[in-house]
Design an enzyme around this catalytic site. Structure first.
Site, PDB file in Angstrom:
ATOM      1  NE  ARG A 191      -3.123   3.008   1.227  1.00 26.61           N
ATOM      2  CZ  ARG A 191      -4.010   3.371   2.131  1.00 26.61           C
ATOM      3  NH1 ARG A 191      -4.567   2.495   2.922  1.00 26.61           N
ATOM      4  NH2 ARG A 191      -4.369   4.629   2.249  1.00 26.61           N
ATOM      5  NE  ARG A 250      -6.692   4.088  -0.744  1.00 21.05           N
ATOM      6  CZ  ARG A 250      -7.081   4.956   0.151  1.00 21.05           C
ATOM      7  NH1 ARG A 250      -7.900   4.621   1.116  1.00 21.05           N
ATOM      8  NH2 ARG A 250      -6.662   6.186   0.097  1.00 21.05           N
ATOM      9  CG  ASP A 278      -8.228   1.909   2.978  1.00 29.16           C
ATOM     10  OD1 ASP A 278      -7.378   2.119   3.838  1.00 29.16           O
ATOM     11  OD2 ASP A 278      -9.057   2.744   2.609  1.00 29.16           O
ATOM     12  CG  ASP A 334     -10.039   2.483   7.013  1.00 33.98           C
ATOM     13  OD1 ASP A 334      -8.920   2.861   7.398  1.00 33.98           O
ATOM     14  OD2 ASP A 334     -10.589   2.914   5.989  1.00 33.98           O
TER      15      ASP A 334
END
Length: 195
Positions: free
Chosen positions: A111, A120, A123, A125
């Site tokens: 990334r 990307r 990701d 999160d």
């Protein structure tokens, strides 16, 4: 002839390890959103899920269906579309360690954080961690924009229709507010729970 140096692990030890795994100092539930829009997106998402499962103190409990969405905050057509999913984990790691692990997984998949909302490979999160509400600038909990992002709410609702976003209310209500537009189910794609 069997190798005499190899001792079978006694069943009682295996059971203790399994029990330790489930009772390990009161695991917390965390919700993690995954997104990928470069390379083999499905393979990368699965790789991230497997890497989470391989993390000591983390067990993946649920994996959502896969959705396809257009990138957020950029010119339409300027980037490939995303595959998105949500996983629910049980973890004994504190939020900061879970964040570090998420960033390590992102780095493992190359990334690159060159631009905000840039494309990307992956990701990772943290959307919510137990009932924690924190405005720590390093890790704001729950995720400050989760309540307005259909690409988080739709897959999360799939795996936990009763879920609550701490400080924001039921996921079902939040989803009703933002709608499902632009979050396209990819029923031809599937992520699996790690073995």
């Amino acid at each position: 002839m069997s190798d005499p140096t190899v001792q079978p692990v006694p069943a009682s030890v295996v059971e203790q390890v399994d029990a330790a795994d489930t009772t390990l100092s009161n695991p917390k539930r965390a919700v993690i959103a995954l997104g990928a829009n470069l390379g083999n997106r499905l393979e990368t998402l699965q790789g991230a899920i497997d890497a989470l499962e391989d993390t000591p103190g983390v067990r993946v409990r649920a994996v959502s269906p896969v959705y396809e969405t257009e990138p957020w905050g950029v010119e339409p057509g300027s980037q490939p579309s995303y595959l998105n999913a949500v996983v629910v984990v049980k973890t004994t790691l504190p939020p900061s360690s879970l964040l570090e692990r998420g960033q390590a997984i992102e780095e493992a998949f190359d990334r690159v954080r060159e631009e905000r909302w840039g494309p990307r490979t992956i990701d990772v999160d943290i959307v919510a961690y137990a009932e924690v509400i924190s405005d720590d600038p390093v890790l704001t909990l729950p995720h400050p924009r989760a309540h307005e992002r259909a690409f988080v709410l739709v897959p999360w609702y799939d795996v936990e229709p009763e879920a609550q976003l701490p400080g924001r209310g039921p996921v079902a209500e939040l989803l009703a507010g933002v709608g499902r537009e632009g979050v396209v189910p990819r029923t031809d794609l599937e992520l699996r729970l790690p073995e």
